[in-house]
Design a protein around this motif. Sequence first.
Motif, mmCIF file in Angstrom:
data_model
loop_
_atom_site.group_PDB
_atom_site.id
_atom_site.type_symbol
_atom_site.label_atom_id
_atom_site.label_comp_id
_atom_site.label_asym_id
_atom_site.label_seq_id
_atom_site.Cartn_x
_atom_site.Cartn_y
_atom_site.Cartn_z
ATOM 1 N N GLN A 93 0.784 -1.069 -0.141
ATOM 2 C CA GLN A 93 -0.014 -0.082 0.012
ATOM 3 C C GLN A 93 0.991 1.253 0.054
ATOM 4 N N ASP A 94 2.064 1.032 0.754
ATOM 5 C CA ASP A 94 2.921 2.413 0.943
ATOM 6 C C ASP A 94 3.689 2.646 -0.620
ATOM 7 N N ILE A 95 3.710 1.404 -1.394
ATOM 8 C CA ILE A 95 4.501 1.747 -2.694
ATOM 9 C C ILE A 95 3.504 2.224 -3.763
ATOM 10 N N LEU A 96 2.175 1.501 -3.833
ATOM 11 C CA LEU A 96 1.429 2.033 -4.776
ATOM 12 C C LEU A 96 0.724 3.437 -4.456
ATOM 13 N N ALA A 97 0.727 3.856 -3.317
ATOM 14 C CA ALA A 97 0.169 5.136 -2.778
ATOM 15 C C ALA A 97 1.179 6.108 -3.240
ATOM 16 N N ALA A 98 2.355 5.912 -3.377
ATOM 17 C CA ALA A 98 3.517 6.576 -3.957
ATOM 18 C C ALA A 98 3.321 6.734 -5.529
ATOM 19 N N LEU A 99 3.365 5.819 -5.902
ATOM 20 C CA LEU A 99 3.065 5.739 -7.612
ATOM 21 C C LEU A 99 1.798 6.259 -7.779
ATOM 22 N N GLU A 100 0.750 6.371 -7.120
ATOM 23 C CA GLU A 100 -0.475 6.768 -7.627
ATOM 24 C C GLU A 100 -0.303 8.564 -7.507
ATOM 25 N N ALA A 101 0.509 8.918 -6.463
ATOM 26 C CA ALA A 101 0.889 10.211 -6.280
ATOM 27 C C ALA A 101 1.703 10.816 -7.298
ATOM 28 N N GLY A 102 2.362 9.959 -8.255
ATOM 29 C CA GLY A 102 3.193 10.517 -9.403
ATOM 30 C C GLY A 102 4.672 10.233 -9.290
ATOM 31 N N VAL A 103 5.199 9.622 -8.425
ATOM 32 C CA VAL A 103 6.514 9.419 -8.223
ATOM 33 C C VAL A 103 6.967 8.403 -9.194
ATOM 34 N N HIS A 104 8.404 8.586 -9.494
ATOM 35 C CA HIS A 104 8.697 7.686 -10.799
ATOM 36 C C HIS A 104 9.413 6.354 -10.245
ATOM 37 N N GLY A 105 9.579 6.266 -8.897
ATOM 38 C CA GLY A 105 10.465 4.983 -8.419
ATOM 39 C C GLY A 105 10.155 5.005 -6.965
ATOM 40 N N PHE A 106 10.174 3.576 -6.523
ATOM 41 C CA PHE A 106 10.193 3.586 -4.789
ATOM 42 C C PHE A 106 11.218 2.445 -4.758
ATOM 43 N N VAL A 107 12.243 2.846 -4.038
ATOM 44 C CA VAL A 107 13.350 1.920 -3.843
ATOM 45 C C VAL A 107 13.533 1.543 -2.349
ATOM 46 N N LEU A 108 13.839 0.433 -2.140
ATOM 47 C CA LEU A 108 14.083 -0.065 -0.682
ATOM 48 C C LEU A 108 15.441 0.376 -0.267
ATOM 49 N N LYS A 109 15.590 0.598 1.110
ATOM 50 C CA LYS A 109 16.987 1.023 1.697
ATOM 51 C C LYS A 109 17.836 -0.158 1.810
ATOM 52 N N THR A 110 17.060 -1.262 1.911
ATOM 53 C CA THR A 110 17.702 -2.703 2.226
ATOM 54 C C THR A 110 18.394 -3.539 0.904
ATOM 55 N N ILE A 111 18.330 -2.767 -0.121
ATOM 56 C CA ILE A 111 18.782 -3.456 -1.243
ATOM 57 C C ILE A 111 20.477 -3.035 -1.276
ATOM 58 N N SER A 112 21.393 -3.600 -2.126
ATOM 59 C CA SER A 112 22.642 -3.559 -2.099
ATOM 60 C C SER A 112 22.936 -2.099 -2.666
ATOM 61 N N PRO A 113 23.979 -1.858 -2.464
ATOM 62 C CA PRO A 113 24.411 -0.378 -3.282
ATOM 63 C C PRO A 113 24.280 -0.622 -4.871
ATOM 64 N N ALA A 114 24.713 -1.818 -5.410
ATOM 65 C CA ALA A 114 24.849 -1.911 -6.836
ATOM 66 C C ALA A 114 23.376 -1.953 -7.337
ATOM 67 N N ASP A 115 22.298 -2.667 -6.720
ATOM 68 C CA ASP A 115 20.938 -2.467 -7.170
ATOM 69 C C ASP A 115 20.540 -1.244 -6.685
ATOM 70 N N LEU A 116 20.689 -0.410 -5.905
ATOM 71 C CA LEU A 116 20.203 0.614 -5.490
ATOM 72 C C LEU A 116 20.618 1.551 -6.884
ATOM 73 N N THR A 117 21.947 1.599 -7.154
ATOM 74 C CA THR A 117 22.391 2.535 -8.249
ATOM 75 C C THR A 117 21.711 1.952 -9.668
ATOM 76 N N ALA A 118 21.474 0.767 -9.643
ATOM 77 C CA ALA A 118 20.777 0.249 -11.009
ATOM 78 C C ALA A 118 19.387 0.699 -10.957
ATOM 79 N N ALA A 119 18.559 0.869 -9.849
ATOM 80 C CA ALA A 119 17.433 1.417 -9.755
ATOM 81 C C ALA A 119 17.101 2.852 -9.988
ATOM 82 N N LEU A 120 18.170 3.710 -9.486
ATOM 83 C CA LEU A 120 18.217 5.050 -9.748
ATOM 84 C C LEU A 120 18.562 5.336 -11.367
ATOM 85 N N LYS A 121 19.092 4.494 -11.749
ATOM 86 C CA LYS A 121 19.518 4.550 -13.287
ATOM 87 C C LYS A 121 18.248 4.420 -14.093
#
Length: 220
Positions: A93-121
């Motif tokens: 519900q937190d993720i979909l609420a953010a998407l409905e609000a118009g954000v371009h991505g929802f990234v978890l803090k718990t993922i690895s630095p490499a995955d975080l970088t790939a998500a932001l890319k």
Amino acid sequence: MSKVSRAAIIADGDEYFRLAMHSILRDQLGFSKVVQATSLDEAVKHLSEEPNISMAVLERTIPGLKSPACLTALRQRFPALRLAIISTSDKRQDILAALEAGVHGFVLKTISPADLTAALKLIMDEIIYIPSSVTAIPSPSDEQEALNETSAGKHQVIRLPTRQREVLGLLMHGKSNKEIARALKLSEGTIKIHIAALFRAFGARSRAAVAAAGSQLLLN
């Protein structure tokens, strides 16, 4: 856009995380300037004063970010801004609420630095990114010709007909039915049929959920 003109902002109450994000945004993603903030008000102040900021990464619980409506207001005020939410919450519900609000991505803090970088890319490349855990893909059926199970058995991958993939791509970029119809030279009625098929294929109830599920096609 040249590296010189690219700036980003990270808003998070955790100083160590801000420093880590500063390094990723500068060293891995090529932003020449990274501004730091600890609240939504501070982030908005920087965005108003720094016209070259093209990406914002906001922690979901920073002071001032009281509801998804705040994100909607931020998107309306800075329509060209690529906006990512980062959070420890993986609640659907937190993720979909953010998407409905118009954000371009929802990234978890718990993922690895490499995955975080790939998500932001991906977000920088105008793709909506969401955690894989939010996507619940139904089993194949006669009405869902697009669904096939991977031989690996760990995930399911949706294989959409070409036209539906085109519609999905435009929907993921925030296009309306009218804009999609114009881009593909089809009637709005035809576009509605394709979107209804996408809703069925992904088991989704909103355009944001379709876009969220569609982003996983790029990661499989």
